[in-house]
Write an enzyme that holds these catalytic residues in place. Structure first.
Site, short mmCIF file in Angstrom:
data_model
loop_
_atom_site.label_atom_id
_atom_site.label_comp_id
_atom_site.label_asym_id
_atom_site.label_seq_id
_atom_site.Cartn_x
_atom_site.Cartn_y
_atom_site.Cartn_z
N LYS A 155 2.37 43.42 -30.99
CA LYS A 155 3.41 42.64 -31.66
C LYS A 155 3.75 43.27 -33.01
O LYS A 155 4.93 43.47 -33.32
CB LYS A 155 2.92 41.20 -31.83
CG LYS A 155 4.02 40.22 -32.12
CD LYS A 155 3.45 38.80 -32.28
CE LYS A 155 2.96 38.22 -30.97
NZ LYS A 155 2.16 36.99 -31.17
N ARG B 250 0.53 35.02 -36.92
CA ARG B 250 0.62 35.26 -35.48
C ARG B 250 -0.40 36.30 -35.04
O ARG B 250 -0.52 37.36 -35.63
CB ARG B 250 2.02 35.78 -35.14
CG ARG B 250 3.12 35.01 -35.78
CD ARG B 250 4.46 35.71 -35.66
NE ARG B 250 4.91 35.83 -34.28
CZ ARG B 250 5.97 36.54 -33.93
NH1 ARG B 250 6.67 37.21 -34.83
NH2 ARG B 250 6.33 36.59 -32.66
N GLY C 252 -0.33 33.81 -24.37
CA GLY C 252 -0.84 32.47 -24.62
C GLY C 252 -2.34 32.39 -24.83
O GLY C 252 -2.90 31.32 -24.92
N MET D 162 -4.12 33.75 -27.37
CA MET D 162 -4.58 33.63 -28.73
C MET D 162 -3.61 32.79 -29.53
O MET D 162 -2.76 32.14 -28.97
CB MET D 162 -4.83 35.01 -29.29
CG MET D 162 -6.04 35.61 -28.56
SD MET D 162 -6.54 37.16 -29.21
CE MET D 162 -4.98 37.93 -29.28
N ARG E 51 8.69 43.81 -26.66
CA ARG E 51 7.71 44.72 -26.09
C ARG E 51 8.25 45.19 -24.75
O ARG E 51 9.17 44.56 -24.19
CB ARG E 51 6.36 44.05 -25.90
CG ARG E 51 6.42 43.01 -24.81
CD ARG E 51 5.20 42.15 -24.72
NE ARG E 51 5.64 40.88 -24.16
CZ ARG E 51 5.01 39.74 -24.26
NH1 ARG E 51 3.88 39.67 -24.92
NH2 ARG E 51 5.49 38.65 -23.72
N HIS F 60 3.97 29.94 -19.14
CA HIS F 60 2.59 30.43 -19.10
C HIS F 60 2.17 30.74 -17.66
O HIS F 60 1.64 31.81 -17.37
CB HIS F 60 1.66 29.36 -19.71
CG HIS F 60 0.21 29.72 -19.63
ND1 HIS F 60 -0.61 29.26 -18.62
CD2 HIS F 60 -0.56 30.51 -20.40
CE1 HIS F 60 -1.82 29.74 -18.79
NE2 HIS F 60 -1.82 30.51 -19.87
N SER G 191 -19.13 65.18 2.22
CA SER G 191 -18.32 63.98 2.03
C SER G 191 -19.19 62.98 1.29
O SER G 191 -20.27 62.62 1.76
CB SER G 191 -17.89 63.44 3.39
OG SER G 191 -17.17 62.24 3.19
N CYS H 288 -15.68 59.38 1.24
CA CYS H 288 -15.35 58.46 2.33
C CYS H 288 -15.86 57.05 2.07
O CYS H 288 -15.82 56.21 2.94
CB CYS H 288 -15.89 58.99 3.65
SG CYS H 288 -17.68 59.10 3.71
N TYR I 136 -10.16 65.87 -1.10
CA TYR I 136 -9.49 64.71 -0.51
C TYR I 136 -10.28 63.43 -0.75
O TYR I 136 -11.46 63.47 -1.08
CB TYR I 136 -9.27 64.91 1.00
CG TYR I 136 -10.54 64.87 1.83
CD1 TYR I 136 -11.04 63.66 2.31
CD2 TYR I 136 -11.25 66.04 2.12
CE1 TYR I 136 -12.20 63.62 3.05
CE2 TYR I 136 -12.41 66.00 2.86
CZ TYR I 136 -12.89 64.79 3.33
OH TYR I 136 -14.04 64.73 4.06
P1 ADP Z 1 2.84 34.52 -28.59
O1 ADP Z 1 2.06 35.74 -28.78
O2 ADP Z 1 2.11 33.44 -27.90
O3 ADP Z 1 4.20 34.81 -28.02
P2 ADP Z 1 4.09 34.39 -31.18
O4 ADP Z 1 3.31 34.87 -32.33
O5 ADP Z 1 5.12 35.29 -30.63
O6 ADP Z 1 3.08 33.90 -30.04
O7 ADP Z 1 4.76 33.05 -31.61
C1 ADP Z 1 5.35 32.19 -30.68
C2 ADP Z 1 6.72 31.78 -31.11
O8 ADP Z 1 6.71 31.24 -32.41
C3 ADP Z 1 7.71 32.91 -31.22
O9 ADP Z 1 8.26 33.24 -29.98
C4 ADP Z 1 8.75 32.33 -32.12
O10 ADP Z 1 9.64 31.54 -31.38
C5 ADP Z 1 7.94 31.47 -33.03
N1 ADP Z 1 7.76 32.17 -34.31
C6 ADP Z 1 6.78 33.02 -34.66
N2 ADP Z 1 6.97 33.49 -35.88
C7 ADP Z 1 8.11 32.91 -36.33
C8 ADP Z 1 8.86 33.00 -37.55
N3 ADP Z 1 8.47 33.77 -38.56
N4 ADP Z 1 9.99 32.28 -37.64
C9 ADP Z 1 10.38 31.49 -36.62
N5 ADP Z 1 9.73 31.36 -35.47
C10 ADP Z 1 8.60 32.06 -35.33
MG MG Z 2 5.56 35.79 -28.69
#
Ligand code: ADP
Ligand code: MG
Ligand code: MG
Length: 892
Positions: free
Chosen positions: A21, A90, A99, A101, A335, A451, A776, A844, A864
């Site tokens: 991220k 984050r 989802g 962490m 990503r 999820h 083999s 094998c 092989y």
């Molecule tokens: P995950 O890894 O579970 O996707 P994120 O860190 O991407 O978690 O956060 C989930 C959501 O929180 C993001 O998709 C976004 O919608 C919201 N979010 C995260 N950071 C910000 C921010 N700085 N401003 C507004 N929304 C945010």
């Molecule tokens: Mg996210």
């Protein structure tokens, strides 16, 4: 050591350090895309924290420095009472763990700053209190382990009290009360008040994200996905932007191509007046991305431009998360997106067509595991079963099973050997054990980005999401009038999203039909089939390893050949001693005199010759390795218990059956404590006169017969379980004599070689190669004997514990143990080739069809691999991938 990087300092190649991220936020920042400012605390800091605890030298000072810079850039101070800066904290590891962490939004809100936030938003009290209650909820859950349902219950109560169903219907005063209720929940569970110091909030959130790396569900997910446990997560601190400021704001997720089918064209979900997780959590029903064009054309157009930029830049499907704050678009994540197996092949071929990547690169974009998924059977809808309902096909496959409603029940039922379908309103990370145990997953809420969908796709598990007619309650669900109880059987189709009552029969997938050559001509232009054909053909042109099959019958041999096998690497002969031939084998075992024994062998010989002839015919022109009989002979007799009972019953009735009594005596005599290490393999050949000779003669005669018909048989005789060259020399001398006698001046050539499956054979390979034209590697036995494991006993008894402790990341029977067993393979390869240049080398064991193992065998330089017919295409693909992907890194 530098622990903190501003977004302007990173780039996409720093995933190890910044997590996926953080690295991609930096990349987008540097591309000039609208990313809210922020910084990333490295995975190194996380590892240091998890090792040393709270006091990582220098970390706090670096965070100070970057926070100050962020405050200056934004012209606001974190949590300031009049004009607060808020941030999100984050998680983000090297490999995406959807989802798994934690993320905390709106950090910096306090009783004091909530009013300041409202003023910033032009007096929008509702928004400010909504943001505050979200902070307490996320902070409580994530940082302080307050059970999430406590907050949900309080929210539910607030809605009920007001007589509304949707949280957007709560006004500022309601939300203010809700904040008070949340604070009470918080204080009750933690024993202290909700922290009012913004910086303290942020520090606690950062530490909680670090710790979330070791949460149970994250550990389980990593094990399932084979992600190393010691990487740690980075933490991103990002200035908040707000999608919950009203109708002109919102938040969404999108893909640059359809991640399920690979179809071109953007795909996504949008939710107005919402924040963060609302979209993926399925709290309200989302809009299709296309609707955004009508709501906010400017933001939509910009989003399309940005998505095109990202695809061009990453040269692959990207997924993104974005927020619109009062008509201004902000990018919050991107990503290279996860996708289904079908989409992986289709997109790779599209990108080749678009001139974005070449075929070598296309090959690195798909995996053998994905090809394996495409070979799963599909539902056979010939009987025209009518669907009960329909949801979103979120992860393809055809699955049926008994309905269960909780993760625990799924685990229980699956442990009892029952296929189950886990049915949930929506899943959350706590459902992971049940999702792993289930055959398939059905949810009533959420789309392809929920999820359930994301996790199921990652596991290659069938999943249907958002079947919104399904009403789940307790241990039943209903669709209209139909009631489905726990234990009832349903079938779900992860491609079409259809749900059926009862068990729907399955048929082979298109890809298998294509391999079999009986694909319906109407589907011949199917983009997926075309993509598989093209990429697999390219793999064939690149690979150094040949791919053979393990096949014991003409039918298997023929199928494997259609799947691309270039010969047979292992033809077991033991099944040829079963069925109606058992009687002859009993005669052989019970023989009292040489004449009795020779008669039994003489009767078996023409049968064996016919077996071999059929296989040579199917594999005409290709090598066929036949293993001389391997298992202990008592395996062909009834069990000791069975015979003992039978004889005892006879005695009781005053009868005697001489044959049964002789059998019983033989079984007693032949009983072994450790049959795996007993009288078997080459040892049998050396002890029972004429046994191997009979098989060798049958092989040679079959070959001569096919040559006489104008065929080109290429037999290879393989001696099992050799540990010393003298064993092989003895067998070889007799075999050569027989072969010479049978062949005469027929043009047939027969190689003689050995399995390397006893560690001593690997360690004396230089000597053994003097008497062997090929090796083999029997990696199943080699693994058993190198570890001292009896496979049948250990897998159920304690492997789970070894996996849990990380003694192995994966069972060494599934994927070759490169350090130990693999070392034996290397030694035997080097010393064998040194003694006999041109020695043919193959594998094998079952590892021959395992993607990671194929890569290892490529690296060792074998000639092989041989695997079961259905794995042949997988091995072809993986061998091609191994050949182009020379650095071997990151082939997940
Ligand atoms: P995950 O890894 O579970 O996707 P994120 O860190 O991407 O978690 O956060 C989930 C959501 O929180 C993001 O998709 C976004 O919608 C919201 N979010 C995260 N950071 C910000 C921010 N700085 N401003 C507004 N929304 C945010
Ligand atoms: Mg996210
Ligand atoms: Mg063996």
């Amino acid at each position: 050591m530098k622990f903190v990087y501003d977004f302007s300092e990173g780039n996409k190649d720093l995933k190890d350090l910044l997590g996926g991220k953080g690295a991609n936020l930096a990349e987008m920042t540097n591309l000039g895309l609208p990313v809210p400012p922020g910084f990333t605390i490295t995975t190194e800091a996380c590892r240091a924290y998890l090792r040393d605890g709270d006091h990582v030298d220098g970390l706090a000072a670096e965070i100070d420095e970057h926070l100050t810079a962020l405050e200056r850039q934004m012209g606001r101070r974190l949590g300031d009472a009049d004009d607060p800066l808020l941030v999100s904290v984050r998680s983000g590891a090297k490999f995406s763990m959807p989802g798994m962490m934690e993320t905390v939004l709106n950090v910096g809100l306090t009783d004091a700053s909530v009013a300041g936030l409202s003023r910033q938003a032009g007096g929008n009290d509702r928004f400010a209190w909504d943001s505050y209650r979200r902070l307490i909820q996320m902070f409580g859950k994530t940082v302080c382990d307050v059970p999430g349902h406590e907050f949900e219950d309080a929210l539910h109560e607030a809605k009920t009290a007001k007589g509304v169903t949707d949280d957007v219907q709560l006004d500022a005063a309601d939300l203010r009360e809700l904040v008070a209720a949340y604070k009470k929940v918080f204080a009750e569970h933690t024993g202290h008040e909700f922290p009012q110091d913004p910086r303290d909030q942020m520090d606690q959130a950062v530490a909680a994200v670090f710790r979330s790396w070791n949460a149970d569900r994250a550990v389980l997910y990593r094990r399932q996905e084979r992600i190393p446990t010691d990487l740690g997560t980075a933490v991103n601190v990002v200035a908040m932007v707000f999608g919950n400021l009203g109708a002109d704001s919102g938040t969404g997720v999108a893909f640059t191509r359809d991640p399920a089918s690979g179809e071109q064209g953007v795909y996504g979900d949008y939710l107005a007046n919402a924040q963060g997780e609302d979209v993926v959590a399925g709290i309200r029903n989302t809009l299709a991305l296309a609707e955004l064009e009508k709501l906010d054309k400017r933001s939509y157009d910009e989003l399309m431009r940005i998505m095109a930029t990202l695809e061009g830049h990453y040269r692959d499907l990207c997924d993104i998360e974005f927020t619109i704050e009062r008509g201004k678009l902000w990018m919050l994540q991107t990503r290279v997106g996860k996708r289904t197996a079908a989409a992986a092949f289709t997109i790779a071929a599209q990108l080749v067509d678009e001139g974005v990547i070449d075929l070598d690169e296309a090959l690195t974009r798909v995996t053998g595991a994905q090809l394996g998924q495409l070979m799963f059977p599909r539902f056979d809808l010939a009987g025209d079963p009518s669907a009960l309902t329909r949801g979103v096909g979120a992860s393809p496959g055809a699955a049926y099973g008994e309905v269960v409603f909780t993760s625990e029940r799924a685990v229980e039922a699956a442990a009892g050997g029952k296929p189950v379908i886990l049915v949930r309103r929506e899943t959350n990370p706590d459902d992971l054990p049940g999702m792993i145990a289930a055959n398939g997953i059905l949810t009533s809420r959420g789309g392809k980005t929920s999820h359930a969908a994301v996790v199921a796709r990652g596991m290659g598990k069938t999943c249907v999401c958002g079947a919104d007619q399904v009403a789940v309650s307790g241990t039943t669900f209903t669709v209209g009038e139909t009631v489905v109880e726990e234990g009832d059987v349903i079938s779900i189709d992860g491609t079409t999203g259809r749900v059926y009552l009862g068990e729907v029969p399955v048929r082979p997938s298109e890809v298998v039909q294509y391999f079999e050559g009986d694909l319906d001509p109407a589907r011949a232009n199917d983009p997926l089939v075309a993509a598989v054909h093209r990429i697999l053909t390219h793999a064939d042109s690149r690979r150094a390893l040949r791919v053979r099959t393990n096949a014991d019958t003409g039918t298997d041999a023929a199928r494997a050949r259609r799947f691309g096998a270039q010969g047979i690497g292992l033809c077991r002969t033991e099944h040829m001693f079963l069925g109606d031939r058992r009687e002859l084998v009993e005669r052989l075992i019970l023989a009292r005199t040489d004449t009795d024994r020779d008669a039994a062998l003489a009767a078996l010989q023409p049968l064996q010759r016919a077996d071999f002839l059929e296989i040579f015919r199917e594999m005409n022109g290709l090598p066929v390795t036949i293993r001389l009989i391997d298992p202990p002979l008592h395996e062909f007799l009834p069990s000791l218990e069975e015979l003992a009972v039978r004889v005892a019953v006879q005695h009781e009735h005053g009868r005697r059956d001489e044959h049964d009594e002789r059998l019983l005596a033989a079984v007693r005599r032949m009983h072994e404590q450790n049959p795996m290490l007993g009288l078997r393999g080459v040892r049998l050949g050396l002890v029972i006169p004429g046994l191997f000779a009979m098989q060798v003669r049958a092989i040679a005669e079959a070959a001569v017969a096919l040559a006489a018909e104008g065929g080109a048989p290429r037999p290879e005789i393989m001696v099992p379980l050799v540990g010393a060259v003298q064993e092989l020399e003895t067998v070889r001398a007799e075999a050569e004599r027989i072969i010479a006698e049978v062949i005469g001046d027929s043009p047939v050539e027969i190689l003689i070689g050995t399995m390397i499956e006893v560690p001593r054979a690997a360690l004396t390979a230089g000597q053994i190669a003097e008497a062997a034209e090929f090796f083999s590697f029997g990696t199943n036995d080699l693994t058993q004997m190198a570890w001292g494991f009896s496979r049948d006993d250990v897998e159920g008894a304690f492997f789970w514990r070894y996996l849990e402790l990380g003694i192995f990341g994966i069972s060494p029977f599934e994927s070759i143990d490169a350090d130990g067993v693999g070392r034996l393979v290397r030694i035997a390869t080097e010393e064998g080739r040194a003694a006999r240049p041109g020695l043919k080398l193959g594998v094998c064991g079952e590892h021959g069809g395992d993607p990671d193992s194929v890569r290892f065998f490529h690296e060792v330089g074998l000639d092989y691999v041989s695997c079961s017919p259905f794995r042949v295409p997988i091995a072809r693909l993986e061998a091609g991938r191994a050949a182009v992907d020379t650095d071997g890194s990151d082939h997940r």
